[in-house]
Structures are given as C-alpha cells and as structure tokens.
Design an enzyme around this catalytic site. Sequence first.
Site, PDB file in Angstrom:
ATOM      1  N   ARG A  98      -2.666   1.119  -6.597  1.00 41.21           N
ATOM      2  CA  ARG A  98      -1.702   1.048  -5.507  1.00 41.21           C
ATOM      3  C   ARG A  98      -0.332   0.554  -5.943  1.00 41.21           C
ATOM      4  NH1 ARG A  98      -5.920  -1.290  -0.959  1.00 41.21           N
ATOM      5  NH2 ARG A  98      -6.928   0.714  -0.644  1.00 41.21           N
ATOM      6  N   SER A 104      -5.353   6.052   4.899  1.00 40.71           N
ATOM      7  CA  SER A 104      -6.259   5.614   3.836  1.00 40.71           C
ATOM      8  C   SER A 104      -5.920   6.185   2.468  1.00 40.71           C
ATOM      9  CB  SER A 104      -7.683   6.033   4.180  1.00 40.71           C
ATOM     10  OG  SER A 104      -8.502   5.868   3.042  1.00 40.71           O
ATOM     11  N   HIS A 125       0.834  -1.194   0.000  1.00 39.32           N
ATOM     12  CA  HIS A 125       0.000   0.000   0.000  1.00 39.32           C
ATOM     13  C   HIS A 125       0.872   1.249   0.000  1.00 39.32           C
ATOM     14  CE1 HIS A 125      -3.074   2.860   0.988  1.00 39.32           C
ATOM     15  NE2 HIS A 125      -3.998   1.928   0.957  1.00 39.32           N
TER      16      HIS A 125
END
Lengths: 250, 645
Positions: free
Chosen positions: B338, B285, B267
């Site tokens: 990502r 996030s 991520h």
Amino acid sequence: MDFTLKIWKQANSKAKGKFETFKVKDISADCSFLEMLDILNEDLIDKVQLPINFDHDCREGICGMCSLYINGRPHGPDQGITVCQMHMRNFKNGSKIVIEPWRSKAFPVIKDLMVDRSAFDEIIQAGGYVSVTTGGVPDANSIPIRKELADLSMDAAACIGCGACVATCKNASAMLFVSAKVSQFALLPQGKVEAKRRVQAMVAKMDELGFGNCTNTYACEAECPKNISVSNIARMNREFLGAKLGAQKA
Amino acid sequence: MTRLDSKIPEGPLAQKWSNYKSKQNLVNPANKRKIDIIVVGTGLAGGAAAASLGELGFNVKNFCIQDSPRRAHSIAAQGGINATKNYPNDGDTVYRLFYDTIKGGDYRAREANVYRLAEVSSNIIDQCVAQGVPFAREYSGLLDNRSFGGALVSRTFYARGQTGQQLLLGAYGALSKEIKKGTVKMYTRSEMLDLVIIDGKARGIITRNVVTGELERHFAHAVVIATGGYGNVFFLSTLAMNSNGTAAWTAYKKGAFFANPSMVQIHPTCIPVHGDYQSKLTLMSESLRNDGRIWVPKNKEDAEKIRKGELKPNDIAEENRDYYLERRYPAFGNLVPRDVASRAAKERCDAGYGVGSGLAVYLDFKESIGRLGKDVIEARYGNLFQMYEKIVDDNPYETPMMIYPAIHYNMGGIWVDYELQTTIPNLFAAGEANFSDHGANRLGASALMQGLSDGYFVLPYTLQNCLSEEIRVPRMSNDLPEFVEAENNVRERLEGLLSIKGTKTVDHFHKRLGKIMWEHVGMGRNEEGLKKAIEQIKELRQEFHKDVRIPGDMTGVNTELEKAVRVSDFLELGELMARDALNRNESCGGHFREEYRTEEGEAMRNDDEYKYVAAWEFSGDDKEPVMHKEPLVFENIEVKQRDYK
C-alpha cells in the site's frame, strides 16, 4: 440545492416529541444525506441551538447504525442502500423532506432520531450463533460445503441489523432479521447441529420482545438495504415447524 | 528512564510461542470466576478477547461506544484475511507469511510477535469456519483464496467484499453466547474517559454513559484496550465517524508508552475527495487491484483535457496510458504494498498527470472484464462496484474508477511487550490499538488477522500469566480514593470544555487540524513542515480551549461534548505524531521523509540509526515527551532494501 426539512425532535425517551421545520441552502448534489444533516447541525450550533441527534458511524453502509425514516421510507427513496450512502442528487431541488426515527414499540426513541435497538442483540443472544468455543475446532477444509449453499448463506449473513425491516413493517415484525440469521446457519453443516434449538429460542425471544407477526406484505424485502430475500422467512418457517414436530426441545 | 523489556521468550523463533505457553502460569477454574477483566472495544480484537476470556470462566466487562457490539469498525474491512493454510499449494509457509509481514513493514516490527501472528493465522480460519462464517468457496466445496498486495502467494480468505463484517459477526456471535451465559456483561453506548491506577497497576476505568450522561466507575483486575486506531486525527479518513484515540491517549497520559505514533497507513484505493462538506472517505478494497489496472495518461495534455472534461478516460488509446505501477514494479505490478502504491499515485498527480480534480488516478477493469467476463467481475466485486456507483454516480463496469490515497490505518499505537502488556502493569492493548506487528507499513488482509489473533489466541494465554498473580487480590471497591479522584478529573474536564462557550464548532477545529496533519504529517513529510505542524497544532489547541462552542450540558445525549473530548485529545496526539515523524530521519514504510529517498524516488531507510521502535513517555502537559528506544534485532531475516521490482 435548497431543502425544507421536517424533523422529529424529542428530548429523551420519556418526553413528548414533535416535528420541527428547518431550512438548508446551497447543498451540493454530491453531498451525502448525513453530510447535509452535518451542515444543518453546524448551522444550528452557530446559532447557539441544539443540534439534531441521529445515529451514524461507518458512513459506508455496513455498520447498520444509521436509521432514518425519510419521506415515509426507511433509508429513504433509493433501493439497496443505507441512508449514509444516499446522496442529495436523489432529491428534487426545493423539495420538502420529512425525517423520522424508526417507529416500533420494540425500538424506543432515545433522543430525536436515535432509537434503542438492543432488542436485536437480545434475539441474537437467545441463540443466533454456533456454540463453539475458541480452539479445538477441526481444519477449515475438513467439511466441504456446496458453493451454492455457501453463497446462499452469505446472502443471508449480509444483514447489517439496522432494523429497516421492522420499521417498514405494519406489524413491526422482525421476521426478516431473525430469518436471515436462522438461514445463514441452517444452510451450513456447522450450524445445522443446533438448528432446531436455535430457531425455537430466537423465535420465542422475538415474540417476547413485542415484535409483531408476518403477514407476507414483503415490505421488509423491498426496503432492506442489503436486499435480504423473504425466502429466508419461508426457510425459517420450515425450520420452525420441523423443530416443533421433531423431538429436540429448546 | 524506564527500560523497555519486550519479554521475548527464549529459544529459536519457531519455538518461542510454544515455549512461552509451556512455561506460563495459569489460573485454576475456581479462581477465574473471582477475577474481573475489563475489555474496552468490541471489534475483532476486543470482541474475540471478551468472548474467549468469558469462555475460560473469567468475569468480563465489555464496553463499546456504538449501540451494539456488532457495529465496531472492524465490520467495514472488505477484502480478506491472510492465513498460511497453503491450500492452493503455491508455496506458502508460516515463515513466508512472517517474512512478507516483516518485509512489508519495512523491517520496523518485532520478529517474535510477527512470527507468532503467522503461526496462529491458520487457527483463525478454522475457528471462523466453525463459527459459521460463510467464506467464499470453490465448486469443490473447499475454501477459495485470492491474492493481496506484498505477497507472491494466494493466502487471503474472503467473504465477498464483506470479510470484516462476517468475521466480526462471528466474534459477535461468540460474545452474545457469553453474554447470555452471564460471563460477559456488555455496556453499550459507553465511552472510556479515564484509566484508574491503584498501587501502580491498572485497576479500572471511568466511563461516560452517552445516553444518560452519567459517569461510571468500573473495577477490574486487568484492563484491555482494544479501541482501534486514531486515523480520525486527520478528520478525513476511511475510519468510522466515532472511531477515536481517547482511550489510548488516556492510557498514554497515565504512563503507557506510545510507540511509533507517526506510522500511519495511507490506503491507495479510496474514492477521491469531492467537497469541503465531506465527512469521510470511502475505501475501495485493495482486492480490486487483483483485477484492476492502475493508470494515468502518458501525456500531460491528455490529463489536462480530462480534468477540464474535454476528454473521457475511454478516449485515451492504450498506447497513451501509463500503467505506472506495472512500469515501475514489474515483479509485483498493481499488487505492490500500500505505501508504495500510494506514493506512486501522489508522485504522478504532483507531476501533473492526475485526473478528476487532479488528485485522482484510474483503476480500470476493462482488461479483466474482457478476459474473465462481466459476470466473474460482478461475482467478485459486485458490492464494491455498487457502492462506487451510488457514491460517485458513475458506472465502473464501463468507465474506470477514480481513486486516490486516504488515511486508513495506524501501525503505531500503545507500546506492548510480547504478552501485549503495556508499560503500565495489568494494562494490555490489542488489535490496531497496539503497535506490535506491522512495523512501518501493514500488508493488506493482515489487520483482521492481527485483531483475531490477539483476541482469540494470544490474550487468553498471556492475560492468565499476569492474572495468576492476582488470585489473592479481592475485588476492590470503586469508592476507593483513586476511583473518586479519576471520576472527579473527568467531570472537571467535561465541565471545563462546556464552560468555554466560544464561537466555533468542534468540527471547525477538527477540520483545521486535519488539514495541518494531511499537509505536513501525511504522505510526504519534511523537517520544515513537521516543525511548522508542531507550532500550528499548539496554536490551534490553545484556540480550541478558548473558543470552542459546545451546546447543551453534561446530562443526557450530547454528541458535541463527546466529539469535543475526542478532538481535544487529537490536538495533543497530532503533535506527538509530528514529533515522532520529525525524530525519524529516514523513510520507511508509510513514513516518507522527502529528504531521505533514493535517486529513483524510493524510500531510503537508515538502519544504522533508526532500527528501533520509538516509544514515547508522557511527562506532563506542555512538557516535551521523553523518547525511549526498543532496538529491533533481526536474527532470522536478512535486513535489506525493500524491492518490489
């Protein structure tokens, strides 16, 4: 940084517990509180001793698993966070830190700093949900909900079920926890349908499990890591009274 | 060699799921009560499945390692959940979500499964709203949407930065309702340590009650594994501390094939590593990339000065900042998928432009605060900014956040067919634990969608098709020799670990394994490194089994013993991941082989040779596993080079 730790040790739920003193050295200020305990545990295992048991999981303040009472405050000295989000920069170098488990009759100690919070699950099982089953529900946008109400509902729904409210309350009351769930649903049209039944069932279960009453000290709100407001308790009391006066039975 | 039958239903893509449902077998209500189902895990997939199966009238036993089903790690998902509602009228369709997911996964996922996922995504939102999930709303009272990486439409529903929490609590509510009714029996603080197979079918599990230390035998007509991902093989990850791969690994060693184990998502937006005592990495996030702009200094000298503390990020003038994602990918900009964003950050840092410790880039909100106001940014991301400030001790409203990629999700997992059944009959896998929907890279806000899709809307159908064959099978005694043997094996394993009495802690080995994995099986992989990793892991595994120290015994709480079991499994799983990565001589999605890249440095797939799922079969300890191929057939989508430019 160096610290002296006074930690509650208890072999199991039946054993008698006591405080034991430990020392940790060269701890970085950027180290989290639980990482500091990890360092202590690695050190204890190196010395062929038993590590300290404590509950933890996500380590980012959302699972609600960590539950330490630090220097007389649940989740320690900082506001609006759980223990796992707290860093050692919040403590004075060289200070003594007292670490205890949650203390409440409804949360018996399992081992050391681990407690059994299944009473919270039982309260939810008594009615902390909307009784829909999977499938056959209307379109998500079929009922508009005022943004203000949806936001208030979300405020209440942010509860992580950690039990800090109970731990800090002199009456060991679960009112903040229960009222957050009651409010989340009472504020939404989807939850209103069975609101009366819900509040009665949840309050009855809470009483049955040995949680105390609320005497409005607001300690729960002050210590809640998610800043859940005591106005939820007022809302629950209104809902409860309304349900009592109404015809619908639990 | 077992042939992999993916059991994709006949008919055109858009009709496959309805065709399946029309023709599948069902179990009548009176018989459902006589059938037991075990669901391991209470996250979005497990919790939703247990609740829905209980509602149907099956007799469900649900297990979790935490003290309450409400704490499963799905709770930590922040940003949102995708669905094809097309409420914003911006052109979304089921096909488009299907297309984005296949493309985002770099053409390594199965078409039929992904289409079904896109098809039921709308039902999930309806279901959650009916449960009282407080999704974000507009002033009109209708649901709000935001954008996520890899998509050109706004299809992500969210509940502040706590979407996973709210969806999980919705499933937990449904589960609690069934627990009260008695259709689901909940076993908390229980860890699955073995799978019991009788006459070739999964018939139960062996668990350890982590409070009493006792081993328990549980029978069921079918078993569902929904235990999430195995990212903690890297030690440092965004996963919860207790997340582990043991249930899945146990299934693998009992004959379930493990698919694409090397497909790991890294991520791009996590708080950078700050010390060797660190236990986990915190995610910020992906939704932040809606309003945050990612940059590093344009000049190496500036980057160096920042690293030395001589310059602050706000000292760097606009023209001296390199918004490298906007520069390289003008079409998607900061919202590239990502894998692309992570690699781009690594590329800049490896080239010497990193900030902080050198392994960090900036995520800057100055422009959006100027455009929208601080209030709007606070309403959207307040809790994330607070979390950042508490951890880093820096105010992200004023100074840009520092971020770096971290291990986050496993696209790989237990191989399943269209019904989510593994290669062991009556054993199913759902959610992150299976491999099926995300190919080589998962798009943001798709994990919640897949977990709930599997749990609410797929397993309740497909399990019945399997269980309709079981109505004449009475409940079996858990004193059968297969149960006794499985329990004995577990006991021997635990006693074996305890008897090593070595000198190093479990974490010591786990950290070393994590370093090997991150270095050689992480963001950049190559043949030499992978071969080295396989050897190093083998050596480390031997050392572990000679020198690990686990205090205490089998009775009562022993968290070191729990960890030791998990790490001993990671020491085997890590090797399989390296083997899988070594086998795949191409770059696709999260799997980036440095030998296979385009001149511009982008991932280069090899569709002629690797357009397949690699499903690995266990063939004994210290024996090389056997690889089976499930060819991927794309009939409804044109396979092309992924382009976000």
